[in-house]
Motif scaffolding. Structure first.
Motif, PDB file in Angstrom:
ATOM      1  N   UNK A 140      36.458  38.810  30.034  1.00 30.93           N
ATOM      2  CA  UNK A 140      37.801  39.360  30.191  1.00 30.93           C
ATOM      3  C   UNK A 140      38.441  38.788  31.455  1.00 30.93           C
ATOM      4  N   UNK A 160      41.500  38.590  32.473  1.00 30.60           N
ATOM      5  CA  UNK A 160      42.499  39.403  33.167  1.00 30.60           C
ATOM      6  C   UNK A 160      41.852  40.447  34.059  1.00 30.60           C
ATOM      7  N   UNK A 161      40.787  41.073  33.530  1.00 34.03           N
ATOM      8  CA  UNK A 161      40.118  42.105  34.303  1.00 34.03           C
ATOM      9  C   UNK A 161      39.492  41.493  35.544  1.00 34.03           C
ATOM     10  N   UNK A 162      38.896  40.313  35.362  1.00 36.32           N
ATOM     11  CA  UNK A 162      38.255  39.648  36.493  1.00 36.32           C
ATOM     12  C   UNK A 162      39.278  39.376  37.593  1.00 36.32           C
ATOM     13  N   UNK A 163      40.459  38.960  37.171  1.00 34.94           N
ATOM     14  CA  UNK A 163      41.507  38.676  38.143  1.00 34.94           C
ATOM     15  C   UNK A 163      41.991  39.958  38.828  1.00 34.94           C
ATOM     16  N   UNK A 164      42.088  41.018  38.039  1.00 36.27           N
ATOM     17  CA  UNK A 164      42.586  42.290  38.575  1.00 36.27           C
ATOM     18  C   UNK A 164      41.635  42.947  39.560  1.00 36.27           C
ATOM     19  N   UNK A 165      40.355  42.570  39.535  1.00 32.38           N
ATOM     20  CA  UNK A 165      39.470  43.121  40.557  1.00 32.38           C
ATOM     21  C   UNK A 165      39.262  42.124  41.701  1.00 32.38           C
ATOM     22  N   UNK A 166      40.072  41.086  41.728  1.00 32.61           N
ATOM     23  CA  UNK A 166      40.108  40.266  42.929  1.00 32.61           C
ATOM     24  C   UNK A 166      39.476  38.892  42.851  1.00 32.61           C
ATOM     25  N   UNK A 167      39.086  38.450  41.670  1.00 28.96           N
ATOM     26  CA  UNK A 167      38.487  37.121  41.586  1.00 28.96           C
ATOM     27  C   UNK A 167      39.540  36.058  41.304  1.00 28.96           C
ATOM     28  N   UNK A 168      39.441  34.964  42.035  1.00 29.38           N
ATOM     29  CA  UNK A 168      40.331  33.842  41.822  1.00 29.38           C
ATOM     30  C   UNK A 168      39.823  33.071  40.600  1.00 29.38           C
TER      31      UNK A 168
END
Ligand SMILES: Nc1ncnc2c1ncn2[C@@H]1O[C@H](COP(=O)(O)OP(=O)(O)O)[C@@H](O)[C@H]1O
Ligand SMILES: [Mg+2]
Lengths: 252, 311
Positions: free
Chosen positions: B192, B194-202
């Motif tokens: 996922x 989007x989820x990875x990005x939303x918890x702060x991963x570039x």
């Protein structure tokens, strides 16, 4: 800086977002002090989700500014905004479907820790594991820690989604309709959880369940067609004529 | 844990003893399998772990094959230097092409990797002065030198152990990578984005990293292959070579690292033994793929892991 200024955690200034001709957010000004639980209500299509999406950087505003802890965050990419301490649980549950509950939460906790050796085996990071278990307990998923996320019930997936948001230890937690689609029992559990979380975090809560909103919120902002039409305590809002017409009235 | 250790030791002992006991043709096939297994694992990092479906990995296979061949041919550099040159060039190409492909992302990712592949293939065909075009170029394999000690790649037994060591080293490195926090994040992006990005991963950085690592090991495979054949041609950029890792990975099991190796072990003997007398051997591979996709959609190793976890 005045005392009242200092304690503002998030502020939007004339925030506008249009999709082609449709103005989803129209000059929205919000000021939310630290520690508050702010509910945002309004009919479908009022722009509530769009507001959270612009705050988290998923959408770039058409105009206006967003300040988090006094710093401008408008236009930053989502991962940088997340790193500053804003977490979002989306209207549609977003988890890592083929990973265990443990791994889902682990990923959020890991984000906060810099590892000196990037090639260390992930199981060796004991500090992170402890945190993951702590969050699981807090959320009420400790019995399902090894289950695969996609096998969980919708209610548990919602809990997991909130757990992932919490795992980054945010200063500001955004919840988009966390009670939607839950059973009565699950609603009670989640709304109690929100109440508990509001003791330590600033929360923006979007919710259609008016009873829950009245019980949980410190203050309520009402959106209609992209505009803020009212703001006040739950009591003030429930007595507001315009709100009754636009929103509460439409329920009856 | 203990069972796994026994398994590892057993596999190592078998691989080691096969080196001097196998008949010539099977030894030769094994060498190919070792080289292509590296290619297969490299693809798994990109697609199986990070969810980036590339249709153009042969670019890096070919670039590295020539990256090794050209220095040896023109300046007579020794093996280690030419191998290093090949890998450095591959990484540079990996970064540049990866930057473009990952930026575009999504469905465009597949398309742009195909375009890269076709472009490189056509250039390789056209720039005969550099690549030898369709006919290709041959060269003398340099000696394997360790200080005063040296071995010849013209001895197939030496080649067997030489390639086997590269396979084992690649496996250990990539295994380490996917067991690290970085590996976890790559999987999260596959699951996922989007989820990875939303918890702060570039997400962009991690995807690019996976792309470059994949390019590097694909390149290693290509360089070793040119070393083994003492030859490279425009055909090393053939898009058919980009389809192979997709098949190995899907048949063996995406996201398992060992699965794609199993894919190579199953498929390459078919090509090797049946391909020589039956030119429609590809239909067997096609049938095998359909069979696997229907009866074990997670691939052979993927299915095995599922069964073990359930028991
Ligand atoms: N990505 C998008 N593209 C185009 N229109 C959108 C997009 N997101 C939301 N909208 C529109 O903006 C308006 C506000 O939507 P939304 O913020 O989801 O409302 P709410 O969450 O209050 O129900 C709706 O009319 C919706 O159709
Ligand atoms: Mg909404």
């Amino acid at each position: 800086m005045k005392d009242s200024e200092k304690s503002i955690i998030i502020e939007t200034h004339e925030l506008t977002k249009s999709f082609g001709g449709l103005v989803a957010l129209n000059n929205v000004n919000l000021r939310i002090p630290k520690g508050e639980l702010r509910a945002i209500i309004g009919p479908n299509g009022a722009g509530k989700s769009t507001l959270l999406n612009t705050i988290t950087g998923r959408l770039t505003p058409t105009s206006g500014e967003i300040y988090f802890l006094g710093e401008k965050i408008t236009g930053l990419p989502p991962h940088e905004i997340a790193r500053r301490g804003i977490a979002l649980s989306l209207q549609i549950v977003q988890v890592f479907p083929n990973l265990s509950v443990f791994d889902n939460i682990w990923l959020g906790v890991k984000m906060r820790f810099k590892t000196r050796n990037p090639f260390i085996h992930w199981r060796q990071l004991k500090v992170i594991e402890e945190k993951v278990i702590e969050i699981c307990k807090k959320i009420g998923l400790e019995n399902k820690i090894d289950e695969i996320a996609s096998n969980l019930s919708h209610g548990d997936q919602r809990l997991l989604d909130i757990a992932i948001a919490l795992s980054t230890n945010p200063k500001l937690l955004l919840l988009d309709e966390p009670l939607a689609g839950l059973s009565v029992k699950e609603r009670r559990h989640v709304s109690n959880l929100i109440k508990e979380l509001s003791q330590e975090k600033t929360i923006i809560l979007i919710e259609h369940d008016i009873d829950a909103v009245m019980r949980l919120a410190d203050r309520i902002t009402v959106l209609d067609r992209g505009r803020v039409i009212a703001e006040g305590t739950p009591r003030e809002i429930s007595e507001d004529r315009q709100v009754q017409e636009v929103y509460i009235g439409s329920r009856e | 844990m203990k069972n796994r250790l026994i398994l590892y030791v057993l596999v190592l002992v078998i691989l080691f003893s096969l080196g001097f006991t196998l008949p010539t043709d099977m030894r030769s096939l094994s060498i190919d399998i070792f080289i292509f297994a590296i290619y297969a694992m490299a693809y798994d990092i990109l697609y199986g772990y990070t969810g980036q479906f590339s249709y153009g990995q042969a670019v890096f296979f070919g670039v590295a094959a020539y990256g090794l061949l050209l220095p040896v041919l023109h300046t007579n550099t020794n093996l280690w230097v030419s191998l290093t040159i090949a890998l450095v060039i591959t990484v540079v190409f990996g970064i540049v092409l990866g930057f473009l492909a990952v930026r575009l992302g999504g469905a465009y990712f597949v398309i742009i990797t195909i375009i890269f592949n076709l472009t490189f293939y056509l250039i390789a065909l056209d720039w005969i002065w550099l690549t030898g075009g369709d006919d290709g170029l041959t060269f003398r394999a340099p000696k394997i030198e360790f200080g005063v000690f040296s071995l010849s790649l013209y001895d197939p037994v030496v080649t067997y152990y030489f390639m086997l060591s590269f396979l084992l080293a690649s496996y250990l490195i990539l295994k380490r990578l996917i067991s690290s926090p970085i590996g976890k994040v790559l999987i999260a992006i596959r699951e996922n984005e989007e989820r990875a990005q939303l918890i702060g991963y570039n997400v962009f950085r991690y995807k690019l990293l996976a792309y470059v690592v994949s390019a590097l090991f694909t390149g290693l495979s290509g360089a070793l292959y040119s070393l083994r054949t003492r030859y490279a041609s425009a055909d090393y950029f053939n898009i058919a070579l980009s389809v192979q890792p997709i098949i190995w990975t899907l048949v063996g099991g995406a996201g398992t690292l060992t699965g794609p190796i199993v894919g190579v072990i199953l498929i390459n003997p078919l090509i090797y033994y049946i391909g020589v007398w039956w030119k429609h051997y590809l239909s067997i591979i096609g049938a095998l793929m359909i069979f696997v996709v229907i009866y074990s959609p997670k691939g052979i190793v993927g299915n095995l892991i599922n069964k073990i976890e359930k028991s």
